[in-house]
Design a protein around this motif. Structure first.
Motif, PDB file in Angstrom:
ATOM      1  N   UNK A 124       0.845  -1.190   0.000  1.00  0.00           N
ATOM      2  CA  UNK A 124       0.000   0.000   0.000  1.00  0.00           C
ATOM      3  C   UNK A 124       0.886   1.249   0.000  1.00  0.00           C
ATOM      4  N   UNK A 125       0.523   2.222  -0.819  1.00  0.00           N
ATOM      5  CA  UNK A 125       1.192   3.511  -1.033  1.00  0.00           C
ATOM      6  C   UNK A 125       2.355   3.451  -2.021  1.00  0.00           C
ATOM      7  N   UNK A 126       2.758   2.264  -2.495  1.00  0.00           N
ATOM      8  CA  UNK A 126       3.778   2.195  -3.542  1.00  0.00           C
ATOM      9  C   UNK A 126       3.249   2.869  -4.801  1.00  0.00           C
ATOM     10  N   UNK A 127       4.159   3.437  -5.582  1.00  0.00           N
ATOM     11  CA  UNK A 127       3.804   3.986  -6.886  1.00  0.00           C
ATOM     12  C   UNK A 127       4.203   2.981  -7.952  1.00  0.00           C
ATOM     13  N   UNK A 128       3.317   2.811  -8.954  1.00  0.00           N
ATOM     14  CA  UNK A 128       3.586   1.898 -10.059  1.00  0.00           C
ATOM     15  C   UNK A 128       3.267   2.593 -11.373  1.00  0.00           C
ATOM     16  N   UNK A 129       3.952   2.169 -12.417  1.00  0.00           N
ATOM     17  CA  UNK A 129       3.640   2.645 -13.767  1.00  0.00           C
ATOM     18  C   UNK A 129       2.915   1.499 -14.462  1.00  0.00           C
ATOM     19  N   UNK A 130       1.741   1.782 -15.025  1.00  0.00           N
ATOM     20  CA  UNK A 130       0.941   0.764 -15.706  1.00  0.00           C
ATOM     21  C   UNK A 130       0.875   1.050 -17.195  1.00  0.00           C
ATOM     22  N   UNK A 131       0.898  -0.006 -17.982  1.00  0.00           N
ATOM     23  CA  UNK A 131       0.634   0.084 -19.410  1.00  0.00           C
ATOM     24  C   UNK A 131      -0.436  -0.945 -19.720  1.00  0.00           C
ATOM     25  N   UNK A 132      -1.616  -0.443 -20.141  1.00  0.00           N
ATOM     26  CA  UNK A 132      -2.778  -1.300 -20.341  1.00  0.00           C
ATOM     27  C   UNK A 132      -3.287  -1.144 -21.773  1.00  0.00           C
ATOM     28  N   UNK A 133      -3.069  -2.147 -22.633  1.00  0.00           N
ATOM     29  CA  UNK A 133      -3.638  -2.094 -23.984  1.00  0.00           C
ATOM     30  C   UNK A 133      -5.154  -2.314 -23.912  1.00  0.00           C
ATOM     31  N   UNK A 134      -5.905  -1.416 -24.538  1.00  0.00           N
ATOM     32  CA  UNK A 134      -7.363  -1.523 -24.534  1.00  0.00           C
ATOM     33  C   UNK A 134      -7.843  -2.294 -25.752  1.00  0.00           C
ATOM     34  N   UNK A 135      -9.078  -2.729 -25.713  1.00  0.00           N
ATOM     35  CA  UNK A 135      -9.667  -3.479 -26.831  1.00  0.00           C
ATOM     36  C   UNK A 135     -10.557  -2.592 -27.689  1.00  0.00           C
ATOM     37  N   UNK A 136     -10.255  -1.295 -27.740  1.00  0.00           N
ATOM     38  CA  UNK A 136     -11.041  -0.378 -28.559  1.00  0.00           C
ATOM     39  C   UNK A 136     -10.561  -0.448 -30.019  1.00  0.00           C
ATOM     40  N   UNK A 137     -11.276   0.234 -30.910  1.00  0.00           N
ATOM     41  CA  UNK A 137     -10.946   0.199 -32.338  1.00  0.00           C
ATOM     42  C   UNK A 137      -9.548   0.757 -32.624  1.00  0.00           C
ATOM     43  N   UNK A 138      -9.114   1.710 -31.840  1.00  0.00           N
ATOM     44  CA  UNK A 138      -7.797   2.336 -32.059  1.00  0.00           C
ATOM     45  C   UNK A 138      -6.657   1.569 -31.409  1.00  0.00           C
ATOM     46  N   UNK A 139      -6.972   0.515 -30.656  1.00  0.00           N
ATOM     47  CA  UNK A 139      -5.955  -0.265 -29.931  1.00  0.00           C
ATOM     48  C   UNK A 139      -5.119   0.651 -29.035  1.00  0.00           C
TER      49      UNK A 139
END
Length: 157
Positions: A104-119
């Motif tokens: 708890x309270x750690x900072x993270x960098x996220x990269x999340x590919x979405x399933x939208x038309x533009x990817x």
């Protein structure tokens, strides 16, 4: 069996009787302050347990494969795999395939590919809010580029 009912930010919730399907709109904010778990009796006579949860924003169930890395004081850790279980405009909940060292309270960098038309790929810095085994809940702190806008469009019904 307990039914989970989500209330809007103004505290309004819709309860549907699992027996007869009767729908009733209630003000859950006053109930939530005292006890978020209540027993409801429908006019058809059926009683059932309801658990209220008030959220600031709509949370969408997902099954998205992404990656995260812990941001440490002097550097950033390596990217690790995750599966995003649900996401909202303010945060997400993800599961890691192996044990992690997030707290708890750690900072993270996220990269999340979405399933939208533009990817679209959401790139965001987030703060860990809860950890339960391999499941982690985070609150978004800072979006990169157009990530916030892409997420808004992804969340539209």
């Amino acid at each position: 069996m307990q039914m989970k009912v989500f209330a809007t930010q103004d505290g309004k919730a819709t309860i549907v009787c699992p027996q007869c399907g009767l729908t009733r709109r209630v003000d859950a904010s006053s109930i939530y302050k005292h006890n978020k778990n209540v027993t409801v009796r429908c006019s058809c006579g059926h009683s059932f347990r309801v658990s209220f949860e008030i959220r600031q924003a709509y949370r969408k169930s997902t099954f998205l494969f992404g990656q995260y890395r812990k941001i440490m004081d002097d550097s950033t850790g390596p990217f690790r795999q995750m599966t995003v279980l649900d996401i909202s405009q303010h945060g997400c909940r993800f599961k890691t395939p192996i044990a992690h060292n997030l707290q708890v309270n750690d900072l993270v960098h996220l990269e999340i590919p979405l399933t939208d038309a533009r990817k679209s790929i959401i790139k965001v810095t987030a703060q860990v809010r809860y950890v339960e085994s391999q499941t982690v809940g985070v609150a978004f702190v800072d979006f990169d580029g157009g990530s916030e806008k892409a997420l808004s469009f992804f969340l539209l019904p």
